[in-house]
Design an enzyme around this catalytic site. Structure first.
Site, short mmCIF file in Angstrom:
data_model
loop_
_atom_site.label_atom_id
_atom_site.label_comp_id
_atom_site.label_asym_id
_atom_site.label_seq_id
_atom_site.Cartn_x
_atom_site.Cartn_y
_atom_site.Cartn_z
N SER A 2 -0.68 -12.08 -5.58
CA SER A 2 0.60 -11.75 -4.97
C SER A 2 0.90 -12.83 -3.92
O SER A 2 0.61 -12.66 -2.74
CB SER A 2 0.56 -10.36 -4.32
N CYS A 5 5.85 -14.08 -0.29
CA CYS A 5 7.17 -13.95 -0.90
C CYS A 5 8.26 -14.73 -0.18
O CYS A 5 9.35 -14.95 -0.72
CB CYS A 5 7.56 -12.48 -0.98
N SER A 274 3.11 -4.57 0.73
CA SER A 274 2.34 -3.95 -0.34
C SER A 274 3.12 -3.91 -1.66
O SER A 274 4.22 -4.44 -1.78
CB SER A 274 1.92 -2.54 0.08
#
Length: 292
Positions: A2, A5, A274
């Protein structure tokens, strides 16, 4: 994986691989290509917008070069009936000769093949307006109400919006009621920044927030700040608690807890960074299925 972002977020500068915060992800791609024993399975998650970045192109190039088969997705918890908008990009990859139960489409899917609850493409036809809540079209998904994810005994004072914030930033809030069937994406800035970080809960369901804010505007124009504040307070606005945000993110209501030493700011930051665990669990089930 992940990756950070911020290089791909709509609220950021969208510099992609030119953003220093993307360097860790690019390093992992370099490591992947040099590994002798590469992972058999890979799951990548990021914000919507990553799929249009140069980092995405580098990821696809690396997966092809390293002999992976992969499928991409754009999915939201709404497809699970959860009243929370959190559209995210996902990629599932398998090291060949492993294969998916359905051949990859070379497109970005809006559903999960073979899933019992996410196997049909979902179109969100709802409106942001609370006035039209009764006429919302949910396609083939029955989206629950926010009330199903709320705690029963919340100390209102602890989570109430301060008077200063109400007067200065109340007009930019995304306000939802317990009976609403939607909420905005919660980010790590929730509880700290007012705009674009997540929804605010209106406990007084009898009042129309749009009409109330119109009255607030008029009161401010007349120089009557006390009346404006009284109107705002009548809505009974508060933040969602960390436990409520966790509920909307799919964390188990009966078993998931934070360590006692975790501050409220740390809780919101962790949750904002998350994933929706219920949605990802559906992806992992599909990832582990193989063709017979």
């Amino acid at each position: 994986m992940s990756p950070p972002c911020q290089p791909y977020s709509r609220q950021g500068l969208q510099k992609g691989s030119q953003d220093n915060r993307s360097k860790s992800f690019l390093h992992l791609l370099e490591v992947l290509e040099t590994m002798t024993h590469r992972p058999k399975y890979i799951l990548v998650e990021n914000v919507k917008g990553f799929e249009e970045s140069d980092s995405h192109d580098l990821l696809i190039d690396s997966l092809n070069h390293c002999n992976y088969t992969f499928q991409e997705f754009l999915l939201t918890p709404l497809q699970l009936g959860i009243p929370n908008s959190r559209m995210r990009y996902y990629l599932l990859a398998k090291q060949k000769p492993l294969s998916f139960i359905q051949p990859p489409t070379n497109t970005i899917l809006a559903f999960i093949p073979e899933s019992k609850i996410m196997s049909t493409e979902f179109v969100d036809n709802r409106t942001q307006s609370l006035d039209n809540e009764d006429s919302l079209v949910h396609s083939n998904v029955n989206i629950g109400s926010v009330s199903e994810y709320l705690e029963s005994n919340v100390d209102f004072v602890s989570y109430a919006i301060s008077d200063k914030t109400l007067l200065k930033h109340g007009h930019v809030f995304d306000i939802v009621k317990p009976s609403t069937h939607r909420s905005c994406c919660f980010t790590k800035g929730y509880y700290h920044y007012a705009e674009g970080t997540g929804s605010i809960l209106q406990l007084n369901e009898e009042l129309d927030s749009t009409e109330t804010f119109d009255k607030v505007t008029q009161a401010k124009k007349m120089g009557n700040e006390q009346e404006a504040l009284k109107l705002l307070q009548s809505l009974k606005l508060r933040y969602f608690t960390p436990r409520e945000v966790a509920n909307l993110m799919g964390f188990p209501m009966d078993t998931f807890t934070f360590p006692e030493s975790t501050t409220i700011k740390q809780k919101y930051r962790c949750l904002g960074n998350s994933i929706n665990v219920r949605l990802v669990s559906e992806l992992m089930i599909y990832l582990m299925k193989n063709q017979n």
